[in-house]
Write a protein that holds these residues in place. Structure first.
Motif, PDB file in Angstrom:
ATOM      1  N   PRO A 213       0.838  -1.209   0.000  1.00  0.00           N
ATOM      2  CA  PRO A 213       0.000   0.000   0.000  1.00  0.00           C
ATOM      3  C   PRO A 213       0.867   1.252   0.000  1.00  0.00           C
ATOM      4  CG  PRO A 213      -0.420  -1.387   1.958  1.00  0.00           C
ATOM      5  CD  PRO A 213       0.615  -2.077   1.162  1.00  0.00           C
ATOM      6  N   GLN A 214       0.514   2.220  -0.801  1.00  0.00           N
ATOM      7  CA  GLN A 214       1.409   3.375  -0.894  1.00  0.00           C
ATOM      8  C   GLN A 214       1.414   4.231   0.371  1.00  0.00           C
ATOM      9  OE1 GLN A 214       0.902   6.827  -1.469  1.00  0.00           O
ATOM     10  NE2 GLN A 214      -1.251   6.995  -2.041  1.00  0.00           N
ATOM     11  N   VAL A 215       0.439   4.041   1.256  1.00  0.00           N
ATOM     12  CA  VAL A 215       0.514   4.805   2.514  1.00  0.00           C
ATOM     13  C   VAL A 215       1.586   4.209   3.427  1.00  0.00           C
ATOM     14  CG1 VAL A 215      -1.858   5.603   2.486  1.00  0.00           C
ATOM     15  CG2 VAL A 215      -1.292   3.451   3.619  1.00  0.00           C
ATOM     16  N   LEU A 216       2.041   3.002   3.112  1.00  0.00           N
ATOM     17  CA  LEU A 216       3.156   2.453   3.893  1.00  0.00           C
ATOM     18  C   LEU A 216       4.467   2.784   3.216  1.00  0.00           C
ATOM     19  CD1 LEU A 216       2.069  -1.059   5.172  1.00  0.00           C
ATOM     20  CD2 LEU A 216       2.240   1.108   6.393  1.00  0.00           C
ATOM     21  N   LEU A 217       4.560   2.501   1.937  1.00  0.00           N
ATOM     22  CA  LEU A 217       5.803   2.748   1.218  1.00  0.00           C
ATOM     23  C   LEU A 217       5.478   2.961  -0.256  1.00  0.00           C
ATOM     24  CD1 LEU A 217       8.863   2.799   1.709  1.00  0.00           C
ATOM     25  CD2 LEU A 217       8.927   0.423   0.957  1.00  0.00           C
ATOM     26  N   PRO A 218       5.553   4.219  -0.700  1.00  0.00           N
ATOM     27  CA  PRO A 218       5.268   4.468  -2.111  1.00  0.00           C
ATOM     28  C   PRO A 218       6.444   4.036  -2.989  1.00  0.00           C
ATOM     29  CG  PRO A 218       5.808   6.506  -0.995  1.00  0.00           C
ATOM     30  CD  PRO A 218       5.854   5.428   0.045  1.00  0.00           C
ATOM     31  N   PRO A 219       6.202   3.654  -4.217  1.00  0.00           N
ATOM     32  CA  PRO A 219       7.311   3.270  -5.092  1.00  0.00           C
ATOM     33  C   PRO A 219       8.135   4.485  -5.510  1.00  0.00           C
ATOM     34  CG  PRO A 219       5.241   3.227  -6.282  1.00  0.00           C
ATOM     35  CD  PRO A 219       4.902   3.485  -4.855  1.00  0.00           C
ATOM     36  N   PRO A 220       9.401   4.285  -5.824  1.00  0.00           N
ATOM     37  CA  PRO A 220      10.293   5.393  -6.176  1.00  0.00           C
ATOM     38  C   PRO A 220       9.761   6.231  -7.333  1.00  0.00           C
ATOM     39  CG  PRO A 220      11.553   3.381  -5.907  1.00  0.00           C
ATOM     40  CD  PRO A 220      10.127   2.987  -5.789  1.00  0.00           C
ATOM     41  N   SER A 221       9.100   5.570  -8.285  1.00  0.00           N
ATOM     42  CA  SER A 221       8.620   6.342  -9.440  1.00  0.00           C
ATOM     43  C   SER A 221       7.674   7.447  -8.973  1.00  0.00           C
ATOM     44  CB  SER A 221       7.914   5.409 -10.415  1.00  0.00           C
ATOM     45  OG  SER A 221       6.911   4.669  -9.734  1.00  0.00           O
TER      46      SER A 221
END
Ligand code: ATP
Ligand code: ATP
Ligand code: VIB
Ligand code: MG
Ligand code: MG
Lengths: 260, 308, 316, 300, 260
Positions: free
Chosen positions: C92-100
């Motif tokens: 989930p992006q609220v935990l760790l968003p991707p670098p892009s």
């Protein structure tokens, strides 16, 4: 008679170590007058360095009395009464050779141009001209030792305390520096106290030879010589010279423990 | 008997009477009676309950609706399953000597605001008033207010955010007289938004078992709130017992309990869709930078409360 | 130079594999095969890096290039893993968003980042760092100069060593207001102690004979400080400067959690976490990491210049 | 040095007790003055609100006795400390000893792990080229990541894999405190003289032997400087880490709660407790350092 | 003929420094066979230490070839082919004298009791019996140097590389150690490569004397002597001895820059 530069009476020094006391100096009496050239000679570990250090106020005696220029060693040191050459070169690695030599001059507040002139002069005297910009670790052992000699000479102290300054040098350089030192001493009426292991060197240079013996460190013989001030290396072949050398050797031998 | 269902509840803030209902339900055994084993995790200044639930650290969280809806738009599909707080306790408290008597006096003033997802009601209000929050003589200078009321006491801010049940009383306890203060309740300014509600992840609601568990949980919790209203002193004692920091004082918590009870008064836990619509309307009038950009769909459900 | 060729071969294969994997959008449902290929590619890449790191190139310029390539490639690899894992396994992006996503945010919000950087780094961090390191250094000197103070000041200095940020920051806001001076004050408190300890240790590091030499010149305290003890202490002092360069940044950012005007890296981070804008949070973190690393690099560069004589810089 | 027996007072001042006492008293005096200075405004306000007449003595007395002062007077902090340590059972949640212990335990665990990690990293960096080149820049970058921002995520993630309580907090301490150790050790492990390294080469000593016989002993001054910094940072880390774990217990939770409710006396007593703890820990490291130096034949 | 222990051909070494290259060794050819006692003598800074370090794989040559025991210097070093005495004592300050002497033995994995016996034996050989528990800074300069000699002797290597080991010692101790070293060499068929500044020492000890000259460092004379293996100090008065000493001195002088 010339003034007393060093006056030592009943001096003793004991190092307290974990496994008992070490009697480095015991009941030492010695007077050094202005203009004398005094050599300390004796077996390794007999207290030569320690005695020199006491004179220089780098070590405190544990008994007896000592005066330097009529003052306590500490006062004398604070008056910058002497120049000291350590047994090891003790150059500062972050300073190049020239700046190592000018270090005492900087501290004594000499202007820069003069400092550099002095450095040049004394580096050339010890044959290190051209090495001004090198750092200590880029020099050979003997070269480092010579740099440290130049450093002590550079501020031209009246009293020179030198601890085996020429130990790491070859015979030719050594002879050369012996002569230079003698010439300097001659010209400037300096007082020199000199530790050496070389009997010929001691006899050649000194007006007074102090023979020491270990455990406890003490003086066992004091030999006055009276070679002419302007002597050359050639006196080393004279019977007079050999006789004194012999006496020193006998003293040394007596100070040694082994029988073989 | 069947093994109790485990439920982890993540609170929005530290242990205090604001959450008395849950602690009471736990201590009085209401959860146990319902066959639940509930763990209550207190929050703190940098705990974002939506993040915790997204990371699997909780089954159900207490959050304010603007923050929950914003999180929903950011990809954490939170759904309101119950709303124990009927009314909003937010207000802006100003010192009278600043000359503020109405919102028209705000321009040029310095206002303390809570951030961390609690700023949405304030931003909506300002945008409704048409006051920029970027400083200057026409706008207001906004400070990120810390955890306490010092900025007001030390006159670093002209007004600060307070809750009816907490910070306001801290100001009073610090020796400021009520008559030296001017307060603006969000309720009265028409910008009230729903506060402490219970939220879960949408996907989990597909599981009837989970819905049932939540129904039991909400029911027991509401029982806790009712009990707290009926026995405020005992509720305060329970809260104090559960405060691991040992920092809460009885006097302050008593006051808080009384004020909180006013906010939960009349709530059965069932969300009133009208309140929801009002909240959405308020936070969507966010001017250039609205909290949410489009009306959320499926952000609340009566599925749980219907099962109670 | 076959080491270099092998290194490039390994790295090339790993790189191509990586690109292929980024192409294969698994949409969050990746399985064991995906994980295994990541592992295999990583081992390949590591081997290539090891070869590259040990490659001895005759040419000084190419050697420098290779030296630079290792950390950069390593970093790229981490970024790749991050992207592959977050996208592949649907984190989930609220935990760790991707670098892009983070990169897009950095490019999209450059103005905000710049304003935050000014507020936090150029003002709070730099001012606090200078004052904190300076005061730690000066107190160490004072303690060194006056033995009485040495015995009294150092134990009390220890008291200041762990004044916890959490407690101090609100007090500093109380005393110095909301703007950057209160953050600088926190930084001062954090950086003071490492400098004090290291300077004291450094001043004790000069050799005995080197000291005695100055004794024979009857050098004053100040003279022997300048000529010997400070140069000898420099390796220690630079340690403190390095540690503090990162501590200062952490301190300033954390301090902003406790009350600020609405600008600054710490403010942005805490606010955007609450708003679930984790991409913005990570954009700030990246900014902090880049700024901090550059800061550290600058200090390390100065260290090379100043302590060129130290064996640690002459080895190998 | 002169061996004359110093007078009793001189002897007192030759040790640590005298100077610490003198400077400590000076600090306390300064603190009292600061309390008057900082609290005066509010006190005057209070007088004005109460409508009482006041003179300077009242003001001073007032500033030293406020319930929520800007800066509490030392005796207020001391009284609070006394109340929360001696007069409260140590198992109680209101006991500072209880909270101190919570913080201390994660400090020590974090410090032990951090020191170990720092040393291991330094060893790796000094011995393995690829580690030095690839890892070092990222270790540095890692230290610039604002811990309070990632701490909640760390706690959430660790919590999800079942790690709760002491460990997550210690992880944060570890993360903060390994760095000074690593930096110092990298320098220290490279500090041996070239000549001393050459000696090891002539014995064709393995890297491991060179490490244990030479690099390790030489690095100790750097290590101890690092450890002293690390242990205090570890304490800071433990306190910071108490916030995102729900601020349930520990000095950090006390600080936060005190700060949240504007109870400055409570904040300051927790602060003083933390500072004392840090000073003790650092002093302990110092004592160990001296003992080690003595064992290594250092010249006193 | 005995096996070649050191085989050097066309060796050169240049140090790159900030202010230009230093040509420390230039086109050096030298063969040392098993059982030889080879002395390097030459002015300070002529490259003696550097040459010894190249043999010991402490410095890499920049040209020419070198083999030690038929291997590359590195391989030879890894086989622990030699013992090295540095120009400076290089004792580890955190180890007492005994543990400094047993250091190589520990590294080579000798059991403790045997290590201590070895240390005792060699410390007594260099007249340091009784100083086992002292730390280096508690010893005089000469004593430190002797400890470092005991350390190199302790593991009884076949090839001994010694850089001015006796520089800091007085004549009596020096003579004593000269004899001991000679006896050791005699008994055990060791190969010794020895740097010295003392012409008599070089002539007395060596089977081959290598005279070097500086800038660039090179070999200008190699003198083979054939004194009997069991020689005593008394040979120093023989004309043969004096003749060789004279030749060495001439070589040295030629290598020196100054004309005075
Ligand atoms: N700091 C010290 N602690 C304990 N003992 C010491 C210390 N310094 C010197 N000694 C001892 O004092 C004695 C005399 O040492 P000193 O250095 O004066 O000898 P030396 O005559 O200069 O010898 P060398 O010719 O070898 O330099 C030695 O036995 C030495 O072990
Ligand atoms: N690391 C270095 N960098 C630059 N130059 C060096 C370095 N080491 C030695 N040299 C130079 O190489 C030359 C030879 O040095 P070396 O130490 O071999 O002399 P040496 O013959 O042993 O002299 P000594 O008898 O004084 O010990 C000297 O001119 C010295 O300055
Ligand atoms: C960092 C941070 N600052 C302020 C609040 C605001 N807040 C929301 S609920 C609550 C309790 C009411 O007294 C408070 C103070 C917060 N949550 N987090
Ligand atoms: Mg000596
Ligand atoms: Mg040499």
């Amino acid at each position: 008679m010339a003034a007393k530069v060093v006056d030592i009476a009943g001096l003793s020094l004991t190092f307290e170590t974990k496994d008992g006391p070490v009697y480095a100096l015991s009941n030492v009496d010695l007077t050094i007058r202005r203009g004398e050239f005094v050599s300390f000679i004796g077996p390794s570990g007999c207290g030569k360095t320690t005695l020199l250090r006491v004179i220089a106020d780098l070590e405190k005696s544990t008994g007896g009395s000592i005066a330097v220029n009529g003052l306590s060693p500490e006062e004398a040191r604070l008056q910058r009464a002497y120049g000291y050459v350590f047994q090891a070169p003790a150059l500062y690695p972050w300073r190049n050779i020239e700046r190592n030599v000018t270090l005492p001059l900087e501290i004594m507040g000499m202007p820069k141009a003069e400092r550099q002139a002095r450095a040049k002069k004394y580096l050339e005297l010890v044959n290190l001209g051209g090495f001004e910009r090198k750092f200590p670790w880029q020099l050979s052992g003997g070269m480092q030792q010579r740099a440290s000699i130049a450093r002590a000479l550079s501020f031209e102290p009246d009293l020179l305390l030198m601890d085996e300054p020429f130990g790491a040098l070859d015979e030719i350089v050594r002879d050369h520096l012996n002569e230079q030192l003698l010439r300097l001493w001659d010209k400037t009426e300096k007082t020199v106290v000199f530790v050496t292991h070389s009997i010929p060197e001691a006899v050649f240079l000194s007006s007074k030879i102090v023979v020491m013996s270990p455990r406890p460190g003490r003086i066992i013989d004091v030999i006055e010589t009276d070679f002419p001030r302007g002597r050359g290396l050639d006196i080393r072949e004279t019977p007079e010279f050999l006789k004194i050398a012999h006496r020193v050797r006998e003293g040394l031998r007596a100070g040694h423990a082994y029988e073989d | 008997a069947q093994a109790a269902d485990k439920v982890t509840l993540q609170l929005k803030w530290v242990t205090q009477a604001q959450f008395a209902g849950y602690y009471v339900a736990k201590e009085k055994g209401f959860y146990e009676e319902a066959g639940l084993d509930v763990t209550i995790n207190p929050g703190g200044p940098d705990i974002a309950p939506p993040q915790v639930i997204a990371g699997g650290g909780a089954d159900v969280i207490v959050d304010w609706m603007p923050s929950a809806l914003a999180s929903r738009e950011k990809g954490v599909p939170l759904v309101n399953i119950a709303q124990p707080y009927k009314r909003s306790g937010m207000m802006l408290t100003c010192r009278k000597e600043t000359g503020i008597t109405s919102p028209a006096d705000f321009p040029g003033k310095t206002l303390g605001v809570w951030f961390f997802g609690n700023e949405y009601p304030f931003l909506s209000w300002m945008s409704k008033l048409g006051i920029p929050t970027t400083g200057g003589p026409k706008g207001v200078t906004v400070l990120k207010q810390g955890f306490n009321v010092d900025p007001l006491l030390q006159k670093q801010a002209d007004c600060i955010s307070t809750m009816t049940y907490n910070e306001y009383w801290q100001v009073i306890e610090a020796g400021v007289k009520p008559e030296d203060l001017v307060v603006f309740k969000y309720e009265e300014q028409g910008v009230a938004t729903l506060e402490d509600g219970l939220y879960v992840l949408e996907a989990k609601l597909a599981d009837p078992k989970f819905v049932e568990t939540m129904a039991k949980f909400v029911k027991a919790s509401m029982k806790g709130w009712d009990y707290a209203r009926a026995h405020p002193d005992e509720a305060v004692k329970i809260v104090l017992d559960n405060d691991a920091t040992g920092a809460q004082t009885e006097g302050h918590q008593k006051t808080m309990m009384e004020e909180v009870n006013k906010l939960t008064e009349g709530s059965t836990g069932v969300l009133d869709p009208a309140d929801y619509e009002r909240t959405v309307k308020t936070i969507m009038t966010g001017g250039s930078d609205p909290v949410i950009t489009k009306a959320p769909v499926g952000a609340w459900t009566h599925a749980v409360t219907d099962k109670m | 130079m076959s080491g270099l060729r092998h290194a490039l071969l390994f790295l090339g294969i790993a790189g191509l594999g990586a690109i292929a994997m980024l192409d294969a959008h698994t949409g969050g449902e990746a399985g064991a095969g995906y994980a295994l290929s990541l592992l295999a590619l990583s081992l390949l890449g590591w081997r290539g890096l090891a070869l590259l790191a040990n490659a001895r190139l005759g040419d000084a310029r190419r050697q420098r290039l290779a030296d630079l390539a290792v950390p950069v490639l390593f970093g790229l690899w981490i970024v790749f893993l991050w992207q592959a894992v977050t996208v592949g396994f649907g984190v989930p992006q609220v935990l760790l968003p991707p670098p892009s996503m983070i990169l897009a945010r950095i490019l999209g919000s450059a103005d905000i980042l710049l304003a935050d950087f000014r507020q936090t780094f150029l003002q709070a961090v730099l001012a606090g760092y200078v004052l904190g390191c300076g005061s730690g250094f000066i107190v160490a000197l004072i303690a060194d100069r006056v033995p009485f103070l040495q015995r009294g000041l150092l134990p009390l200095g220890n008291l200041a060593s762990a004044l916890p940020i959490v407690g101090v920051a609100p007090i500093m806001v109380m005393w110095f207001g909301f703007d950057w001076p209160s953050k600088a004050a926190v930084v001062v408190i954090m950086t003071f102690f490492p400098m004090l300890v290291n300077t004291v240790a450094g001043l004790a590091a000069a050799g005995r004979q080197e000291r005695e030499l100055l004794g024979t010149y009857a050098a004053s305290w100040g003279q022997s400080l300048l000529a010997l003890r400070l140069p000898a202490a420099m390796p220690f002092i630079f340690n403190a400067l390095k540690i503090n360069s990162t501590l200062a940044l952490i301190g300033a950012i954390v301090a902003e959690f406790f009350g600020t005007p609405i600008v600054g890296m710490g403010f942005r981070i805490s606010t955007e976490v609450g708003r679930m804008n984790l991409d913005m949070v990570w954009a700030e973190i990246v900014l902090a990491a880049v700024a901090g690393s550059l800061f550290y690099g600058l200090v390390a560069l100065a260290e090379r210049r100043v302590t060129f004589w130290h064996p640690s810089l002459r080895q190998r | 040095m002169a061996a004359a027996k110093p007078k009793p007072i001189a002897r007192l001042f030759a040790g640590h007790a005298g100077p610490v006492a003198v400077l400590g008293l000076a600090l306390v005096a300064l603190w009292y003055a600061g309390a008057v200075w900082l609290n005066a405004d509010l006190q005057i306000d209070a007088f004005a609100r109460a409508g009482t007449d006041w003179n300077f003595t009242d003001l001073v007395a007032g500033t030293w006795a406020q319930e929520r002062p800007l800066l509490p007077a030392p005796h207020q902090v001391l009284a609070e400390l006394w109340r929360t340590t001696v007069e409260t059972g140590i198992a109680s949640k209101r006991s500072l000893v209880f909270h101190g212990w919570v913080t201390l335990s994660s400090t020590l665990l974090g410090f032990a792990a951090g020191a170990l990690l720092g040393i291991l990293l330094a060893v790796g960096i000094v011995h393995v080229r690829v580690l030095e080149k690839s890892l070092m820049p990222w270790i540095i970058a890692s230290q610039t990541i604002p811990i309070l921002a990632v701490a909640p995520m760390v706690i959430v993630v660790l919590g999800a894999i079942g790690l709760k309580g002491l460990v997550p907090k210690s992880v944060i301490s570890t993360y903060l405190c390994f760095f000074p150790v690593a930096i110092g050790m990298v320098k220290g492990l490279r500090a041996p003289d070239l000549l001393q390294l050459d000696l090891m080469r002539t014995y064709s000593a393995s890297a491991r032997q060179t490490f244990f016989y030479l690099r390790w002993p030489t690095s100790l001054p750097f290590l101890f400087a690092g450890l002293k910094v690390a242990i205090s940072i570890s304490l800071v880390g433990a306190i910071i880490a108490e916030l995102p774990t729900g601020a349930q217990a520990g000095l950090g939770a006390r600080l936060l709660a005190g700060s949240y409710y504007g109870q400055t006396i409570q904040i300051w007593s927790a602060l003083v407790a933390a500072a004392l703890m840090a000073a003790l820990l650092v002093a302990l490291m110092g004592a160990i350092e001296r003992q080690v130096a003595r064992l290594m034949g250092a010249r006193s």
